[in-house]
Design a protein around this motif. Structure first.
Motif, PDB file in Angstrom:
ATOM      1  N   CYS A  87      24.230   2.597 -23.809  1.00 43.77           N
ATOM      2  CA  CYS A  87      23.013   1.894 -24.216  1.00 43.77           C
ATOM      3  C   CYS A  87      23.248   1.081 -25.481  1.00 43.77           C
ATOM      4  N   ARG A  88      22.261   0.277 -25.832  1.00 49.96           N
ATOM      5  CA  ARG A  88      22.341  -0.552 -27.037  1.00 49.96           C
ATOM      6  C   ARG A  88      21.901   0.247 -28.259  1.00 49.96           C
ATOM      7  N   ASN A  89      20.630   0.618 -28.296  1.00 46.14           N
ATOM      8  CA  ASN A  89      20.077   1.365 -29.428  1.00 46.14           C
ATOM      9  C   ASN A  89      19.579   2.723 -28.948  1.00 46.14           C
ATOM     10  N   PHE A  90      20.071   3.789 -29.540  1.00 43.65           N
ATOM     11  CA  PHE A  90      19.656   5.137 -29.153  1.00 43.65           C
ATOM     12  C   PHE A  90      18.699   5.686 -30.202  1.00 43.65           C
ATOM     13  N   SER A  91      17.538   6.140 -29.734  1.00 41.39           N
ATOM     14  CA  SER A  91      16.520   6.674 -30.644  1.00 41.39           C
ATOM     15  C   SER A  91      16.643   8.195 -30.724  1.00 41.39           C
ATOM     16  N   TYR A  92      16.884   8.696 -31.929  1.00 37.48           N
ATOM     17  CA  TYR A  92      17.035  10.144 -32.121  1.00 37.48           C
ATOM     18  C   TYR A  92      15.689  10.838 -32.290  1.00 37.48           C
ATOM     19  N   ASN A  93      14.661  10.069 -32.591  1.00 38.08           N
ATOM     20  CA  ASN A  93      13.311  10.613 -32.729  1.00 38.08           C
ATOM     21  C   ASN A  93      12.418  10.012 -31.654  1.00 38.08           C
ATOM     22  N   TYR A  94      11.326  10.696 -31.351  1.00 43.71           N
ATOM     23  CA  TYR A  94      10.397  10.182 -30.344  1.00 43.71           C
ATOM     24  C   TYR A  94       8.977  10.200 -30.897  1.00 43.71           C
ATOM     25  N   SER A  95       8.107   9.420 -30.255  1.00 46.77           N
ATOM     26  CA  SER A  95       6.749   9.271 -30.786  1.00 46.77           C
ATOM     27  C   SER A  95       5.678   9.431 -29.715  1.00 46.77           C
ATOM     28  N   ARG A  96       6.008  10.076 -28.603  1.00 45.54           N
ATOM     29  CA  ARG A  96       5.028  10.236 -27.521  1.00 45.54           C
ATOM     30  C   ARG A  96       4.432  11.639 -27.564  1.00 45.54           C
ATOM     31  N   PRO A  97       3.127  11.780 -27.616  1.00 46.46           N
ATOM     32  CA  PRO A  97       2.516  13.108 -27.679  1.00 46.46           C
ATOM     33  C   PRO A  97       2.870  14.005 -26.490  1.00 46.46           C
ATOM     34  N   GLU A  98       3.043  13.406 -25.296  1.00 51.88           N
ATOM     35  CA  GLU A  98       3.311  14.211 -24.108  1.00 51.88           C
ATOM     36  C   GLU A  98       4.726  14.777 -24.078  1.00 51.88           C
TER      37      GLU A  98
END
Length: 373
Positions: A87-98
């Motif tokens: 992938c290009r950018n990997f997000s280590y944190n998330y922001s979805r309540p579900e």
């Protein structure tokens, strides 16, 4: 930034092309597979756990992966099925309540190597021009010659039987035993949401291993048969092809999806071929030739059925075509309640354009019951 000194990583293609990036997290190692790309902007958890992707290194064209995390109910199987993630950018944190976990933890639990900071636009453009091919992702950036030697020994996807790697080992049941309809499903890589769609339509499903004989599936006394999606080349699936032929000959309703569509075609003497790139994404346009309507569909396949042979077949009718390249996207057997599609009607990334196909399967079952009552 969570990781300041991530390991350098590469993706090395079979033709010698190399793209440079970094490992996701602290993970190190090497993974081989066929490189392919998916153009979906959402649904990465479903993609990574889809058995149809077994044996493949997945390039995600969306620039950000991991930003909405993972949720327990969004996996399509019991584990990650891809061989590696690019992938290009990997997000280590998330922001979805579900969501209930990070994608990093999900990959770690499944022991999957992922690399990021790759120029995925350049990589996808290269694959589009040169076709899907075997590749390796690795943090062993100083061992390129050794990686090339190992990569040369990886078998090509063409001719590779992979259904046995993802199919259930023993039959199992899904749904309500008191449901109105009983379905015998051949698992050559079945997704959970297919079973959910059948259950929602009052079906009790018995799922059988990939090489189950027709007689055993028949012993469940089903009202219809289902041929699932799955990975790899369809042609080596001789047991499934024979069973599909017998399903059609039984005159009971038959429904096939993706690999099951190819198996149904092969059972009628129509050949398949490996595509240059395949179709993998959530916005592929399909035309239903029977209604004239368009559908936006989710697709994941690297093989297709021969259009000319299908058009000239006296017992098979083309029902759907892919509007981008005019490949066959659906067929039905004339004078039989049997049909299949090359795409995934159970996958609803926004539009639910194709879910009617499950209703058509149930309608065929109801009509058959009335005719034989």
């Amino acid at each position: 930034m969570k990781y300041q000194n991530r390991k350098k990583a590469i993706i090395l293609l079979a033709d010698g092309a190399i793209f440079y990036g970094k490992a996701v997290g602290n993970k190190e190692g090497t993974s081989f597979g066929e490189v392919c790309f998916n153009t979906g902007m959402t649904g990465y958890q479903e993609v990574f756990t889809d058995p149809s992707y077994y044996g493949q290194l997945m390039v995600t064209t969306n620039a950000h992966i991991g930003n909405y995390g993972v949720a327990e109910n969004e996996s399509e199987s019991d584990s990650i099925k891809i061989k590696g993630l690019i992938c290009r950018n990997f997000s280590y944190n998330y922001s979805r309540p579900e969501a209930n976990d990070t994608l990093e933890n999900f990959l770690e639990k499944n022991n999957l190597l992922a690399i990021s900071d790759i120029d995925t636009r350049a990589l996808v453009s290269y694959i589009r021009d040169n076709g899907a091919m075997n590749a390796v992702i690795s943090t062993e950036v100083d061992s390129i010659e050794n990686l090339k030697k190992q990569l040369a020994e990886v078998p090509p996807m063409n001719g590779l039987e992979l259904a046995s790697k993802v199919s259930t080992k023993e039959p199992y049941f899904y749904g309500n035993p008191d449901a109105a309809y009983k379905i015998s499903a051949l698992d050559i890589g079945i997704k959970k949401n297919i079973l959910r769609n059948l259950e929602e339509r009052d079906c009790y499903v018995k799922v059988f291993p990939y090489n189950t004989k027709f007689e055993e599936m028949k012993s469940f006394n089903p009202d219809g048969y289902f041929l699932s999606n799955g990975p790899g080349d369809p042609e080596p699936l001789t047991d499934a092809i024979k069973a599909a032929k017998q399903m059609v000959d039984s005159n009971l309703p038959v429904f096939g999806i993706c690999l099951g569509h190819q198996v149904l075609a092969l059972s009628n003497g129509i050949s398949t071929y490996k595509m240059h790139n395949g179709h993998r994404g959530i916005n592929h346009p399909i035309k239903n030739l029977l209604t004239g309507k368009g559908e936006i569909t989710s697709q994941n396949h690297g093989f297709a059925i021969n259009r000319e042979e299908t058009e000239n077949h006296k017992d098979v009718e083309i029902t759907h075509v892919h509007l981008n390249d005019h490949t066959v996207a659906g067929i039905r057997i004339k004078n039989k309640p049997a049909f299949s599609v090359q795409y995934h009607p159970e996958a609803s990334p926004g539009p639910n354009d194709a879910t009617y196909l499950f209703d058509e399967f149930i309608t065929n079952i109801k009509n058959h019951k009335l005719q034989t009552a």
